[in-house]
Write a protein that holds these residues in place. Structure first.
Motif, PDB file in Angstrom:
ATOM      1  N   SER A 140      24.005  16.587  25.018  1.00 23.73           N
ATOM      2  CA  SER A 140      25.103  16.125  24.157  1.00 23.73           C
ATOM      3  C   SER A 140      25.394  17.086  23.013  1.00 23.73           C
ATOM      4  O   SER A 140      25.304  16.726  21.823  1.00 23.73           O
ATOM      5  CB  SER A 140      24.784  14.730  23.652  1.00 23.73           C
ATOM      6  N   TYR A 141      25.702  18.288  23.409  1.00 25.84           N
ATOM      7  CA  TYR A 141      26.109  19.351  22.478  1.00 25.84           C
ATOM      8  C   TYR A 141      27.266  20.076  23.148  1.00 25.84           C
ATOM      9  O   TYR A 141      27.413  19.988  24.372  1.00 25.84           O
ATOM     10  CB  TYR A 141      24.921  20.297  22.218  1.00 25.84           C
ATOM     11  N   PRO A 142      28.075  20.803  22.382  1.00 28.34           N
ATOM     12  CA  PRO A 142      29.215  21.459  23.028  1.00 28.34           C
ATOM     13  C   PRO A 142      28.757  22.574  23.957  1.00 28.34           C
ATOM     14  O   PRO A 142      28.030  23.474  23.528  1.00 28.34           O
ATOM     15  CB  PRO A 142      30.011  22.048  21.853  1.00 28.34           C
ATOM     16  N   THR A 157      24.705  21.146  17.055  1.00 29.59           N
ATOM     17  CA  THR A 157      25.280  20.200  16.085  1.00 29.59           C
ATOM     18  C   THR A 157      24.185  19.205  15.697  1.00 29.59           C
ATOM     19  O   THR A 157      23.051  19.316  16.183  1.00 29.59           O
ATOM     20  CB  THR A 157      26.477  19.438  16.711  1.00 29.59           C
ATOM     21  N   LYS A 158      24.526  18.273  14.831  1.00 28.41           N
ATOM     22  CA  LYS A 158      23.654  17.139  14.480  1.00 28.41           C
ATOM     23  C   LYS A 158      22.264  17.565  13.989  1.00 28.41           C
ATOM     24  O   LYS A 158      21.273  16.923  14.283  1.00 28.41           O
ATOM     25  CB  LYS A 158      23.498  16.191  15.689  1.00 28.41           C
ATOM     26  N   ASN A 192      28.044  15.994  29.447  1.00 26.97           N
ATOM     27  CA  ASN A 192      28.090  15.606  28.041  1.00 26.97           C
ATOM     28  C   ASN A 192      27.999  14.067  27.982  1.00 26.97           C
ATOM     29  O   ASN A 192      28.457  13.383  28.902  1.00 26.97           O
ATOM     30  CB  ASN A 192      29.404  16.091  27.411  1.00 26.97           C
ATOM     31  N   ASP A 193      27.447  13.528  26.900  1.00 31.00           N
ATOM     32  CA  ASP A 193      27.319  12.063  26.836  1.00 31.00           C
ATOM     33  C   ASP A 193      28.674  11.354  26.916  1.00 31.00           C
ATOM     34  O   ASP A 193      28.782  10.267  27.478  1.00 31.00           O
ATOM     35  CB  ASP A 193      26.524  11.602  25.603  1.00 31.00           C
ATOM     36  N   THR A 194      29.735  11.992  26.371  1.00 31.68           N
ATOM     37  CA  THR A 194      31.042  11.326  26.412  1.00 31.68           C
ATOM     38  C   THR A 194      31.592  11.299  27.842  1.00 31.68           C
ATOM     39  O   THR A 194      32.181  10.316  28.262  1.00 31.68           O
ATOM     40  CB  THR A 194      32.052  12.061  25.520  1.00 31.68           C
ATOM     41  N   ILE A 213      31.860   8.499  21.864  1.00 29.72           N
ATOM     42  CA  ILE A 213      30.580   8.278  21.184  1.00 29.72           C
ATOM     43  C   ILE A 213      30.826   8.292  19.679  1.00 29.72           C
ATOM     44  O   ILE A 213      31.381   9.253  19.143  1.00 29.72           O
ATOM     45  CB  ILE A 213      29.541   9.374  21.528  1.00 29.72           C
ATOM     46  N   GLY A 217      26.440  11.894  16.370  1.00 27.86           N
ATOM     47  CA  GLY A 217      27.617  12.763  16.362  1.00 27.86           C
ATOM     48  C   GLY A 217      28.822  11.965  16.827  1.00 27.86           C
ATOM     49  O   GLY A 217      28.700  10.773  17.127  1.00 27.86           O
ATOM     50  N   ASN A 219      32.484  12.188  19.394  1.00 27.65           N
ATOM     51  CA  ASN A 219      33.178  12.982  20.393  1.00 27.65           C
ATOM     52  C   ASN A 219      33.819  12.048  21.421  1.00 27.65           C
ATOM     53  O   ASN A 219      33.516  10.854  21.443  1.00 27.65           O
ATOM     54  CB  ASN A 219      32.162  13.913  21.082  1.00 27.65           C
ATOM     55  N   GLU A 251      35.080  17.563  22.527  1.00 31.56           N
ATOM     56  CA  GLU A 251      34.337  18.136  21.393  1.00 31.56           C
ATOM     57  C   GLU A 251      35.200  18.098  20.132  1.00 31.56           C
ATOM     58  O   GLU A 251      35.296  19.068  19.388  1.00 31.56           O
ATOM     59  CB  GLU A 251      33.868  19.575  21.698  1.00 31.56           C
ATOM     60  N   GLU A 284      33.522  15.573  12.412  1.00 29.01           N
ATOM     61  CA  GLU A 284      32.256  14.882  12.672  1.00 29.01           C
ATOM     62  C   GLU A 284      31.478  14.646  11.377  1.00 29.01           C
ATOM     63  O   GLU A 284      30.869  13.592  11.176  1.00 29.01           O
ATOM     64  CB  GLU A 284      31.410  15.730  13.640  1.00 29.01           C
TER      65      GLU A 284
HETATM   66  C1  BGC Z   1      28.271  16.980  20.069  1.00 25.77           C
HETATM   67  C2  BGC Z   1      28.928  16.377  21.288  1.00 25.77           C
HETATM   68  C3  BGC Z   1      28.421  14.973  21.506  1.00 25.77           C
HETATM   69  C4  BGC Z   1      28.544  14.136  20.243  1.00 25.77           C
HETATM   70  C5  BGC Z   1      27.996  12.731  20.408  1.00 25.77           C
HETATM   71  C6  BGC Z   1      28.392  16.054  18.868  1.00 25.77           C
HETATM   72  O1  BGC Z   1      27.678  16.581  17.801  1.00 25.77           O
HETATM   73  O2  BGC Z   1      28.869  18.215  19.766  1.00 25.77           O
HETATM   74  O3  BGC Z   1      28.655  17.160  22.427  1.00 25.77           O
HETATM   75  O4  BGC Z   1      29.167  14.377  22.540  1.00 25.77           O
HETATM   76  O5  BGC Z   1      27.849  14.784  19.191  1.00 25.77           O
HETATM   77  O6  BGC Z   1      26.667  12.739  20.813  1.00 25.77           O
END
Ligand code: BGC
Length: 463
Positions: A140-142, A157-158, A192-194, A213, A217, A219, A251, A284
């Motif tokens: 769950s990151y870009p 991120t996060k 990705n989680d989304t 989500i 984070g 997205n 994203e 975000e």
């Molecule tokens: C991430 C996304 C993710 C979202 C929710 C963001 O920081 O870049 O990839 O979908 O957090 O988890």
């Protein structure tokens, strides 16, 4: 309330209030940025094609493993898709040691592999010798993807910040750690989680139009058509036709990184500047769970520096960055001012006056309301871009599920934008509770991928 604290609070309140006109302005800019993101030149919002090129039918069956990496815990999930839009799943959580989030990449991938290995031994027996189990890796990151089983991390991120991963494909890193342990697993899809949320929710509810989500984070993902994505021109294999869908992981946490419309306050600017990646994820950083407690903390420290709160108290423990996670504002809003008093005493050994309890509780409402209202600009933006007039926006995440009134506030803000003039129960675009995207969604995507491969269809860009 003393006059000056009252005045400071009123000022904060007006800075954190997002009017309907502002929502409209942000949404309009969102639509432009979504379009820019899918253009060859690109923009702030990455709009990553995911190479998920089928809609789930609900009839998919089979057994899959999934892992979910994206927050505090690593989750390992065994999913049985039963068809008829039904599934069964079992999962285990493995807390990610805090230093690992900013540590060494091999430690992270070895930790994931070891957790998965333990899970398999537990679920399938110590001596499992069957075929390699297909795994959907929810990351769950870009990530920029050229194929479904490929993903180059664009930026952490996060709060994660592990050197040597940005700019690299994470799938071989995980596969190498699994192979070292001889774990019988093959990573078939990176998700990705989304995207997982979109697909899992659509597997169970055909009216789903988005997977969202609102958690640590923020997205969202939606289905576009592969041929409508200008930046994919010349990259699509010959089996792709006008009707082939393509899930896009927007994203959109990166929306407005060049700061054109967001009503950022000095607290938002400080959060960004003190983060491991300044200049990124502006949207975000105003609405996601990783940051909401920090906004509250910075406001209170500001009041303290003006001599307005915590007079003659030792506030050392409140001066630690991220000393308050989002459960602070969320629980205070849920339980009210007196609860704030107990929480501050128990956690920071700070005794609050009645006035301070009230101000803190009101601040939590304002912070939560701002997050909910700003959140809907992305939803409205996608609806306008795709011309959606109705449908279900399936959402998940701690802020969506646990921050009091988030859903109601978000629905009200959507209504301000779309002016439906109906009972809230009849709003044509509804926020619904998502199915487990990182588990079930990953399994459905792994299954769809296997089917495409068996049918000789493409699962990535033309080479
Ligand atoms: C991430 C996304 C993710 C979202 C929710 C963001 O920081 O870049 O990839 O979908 O957090 O988890």
């Amino acid at each position: 309330m003393t006059q000056t604290l009252q005045a400071a609070f009123e000022k904060t309140k007006s800075e954190l209030t997002v009017t309907t006109e502002k929502l409209e302005e942000i949404t309009n800019h969102f639509v432009e940025e979504l379009e820019k993101g899918i253009s060859p030149a690109g923009g702030n919002i990455p709009m990553n094609p995911t190479w998920v090129m089928d809609y789930p039918l609900g009839s998919e069956t089979g057994e899959y493993l999934a892992i979910d990496l994206g927050g505090t815990n690593l989750r390992v999930i065994r999913v049985t898709l039963q068809g008829d839009s039904k599934f069964k799943s079992v999962n285990e959580k493995y807390p990610i040691p805090v230093p690992m989030r900013t540590g060494n990449k091999d430690d992270l991938f070895d930790f994931i592999a070891k957790s998965l290995d333990d899970f398999i031994k537990h679920q399938y027996g110590e001596d499992y010798k069957g075929e390699k189990l297909p795994l959907g890796f929810t990351f769950s990151y870009p990530a920029h993807q050229n194929a479904i089983n490929h993903g180059v991390l664009q930026t952490w991120t996060k709060g994660f910040d592990i050197p040597g991963v940005e700019g690299h494909d994470v799938v071989p890193m995980l596969q190498a750690s699994l192979d070292k342990l001889n774990t019988p697993v093959e990573v078939v899809a990176l998700i990705n989680d989304t995207t997982g949320t979109l697909v899992a929710s659509k597997y169970c509810d055909t009216e789903t139009i988005m997977g969202l989500i609102f958690g640590t984070g923020c997205n969202g993902a939606y289905y576009d058509f592969a041929k409508n994505i200008p930046k994919l021109e010349g990259k699509l294999a010959s089996d792709i036709n006008d009707k082939t869908p393509m899930a896009i992981n927007c994203e959109y946490g990166a929306f407005d990184n060049d700061w054109k419309v967001l009503p950022r306050t000095k607290y938002d600017i400080q959060i960004d500047q003190e983060s491991p990646r300044p200049g990124q994820q502006f949207y975000e950083k105003m609405i996601a769970g990783y940051y909401l407690g920090e906004v509250l903390r910075l406001i209170l420290l500001d009041y303290y520096s003006q001599g307005l709160v915590f007079i003659n108290q030792d506030i050392k423990s409140l001066q630690v960055p991220f000393a308050m996670d989002t459960s602070f504002p969320s629980m205070i809003e849920e339980h009210g001012p007196e609860y704030a008093g107990r929480l501050f005493k128990d956690t920071f050994n700070i005794t609050l006056t009645k006035e301070e309890e009230k101000v803190i509780s009101d601040l939590c409402q304002i912070i939560g309301t701002r997050a909910a209202r700003l959140s809907v600009c992305s939803i409205a933006g996608i609806c306008r871009k795709m011309n959606y007039k109705s449908g279900h926006c399936a959402a998940d995440g701690s802020v969506f599920n646990r921050y009091p009134y988030f859903k109601e506030r978000a629905a009200a803000a959507l209504n301000e934008l779309f002016k439906w003039n109906t009972d809230p129960n009849d709003y044509p675009i509804k926020l619904t509770h998502a199915e487990d995207g990182s588990g079930v969604g990953a399994a459905v995507i792994a299954c769809l991928t296997e089917k495409r491969l068996l049918a000789g269809k493409s699962v990535g860009a033309k080479l």
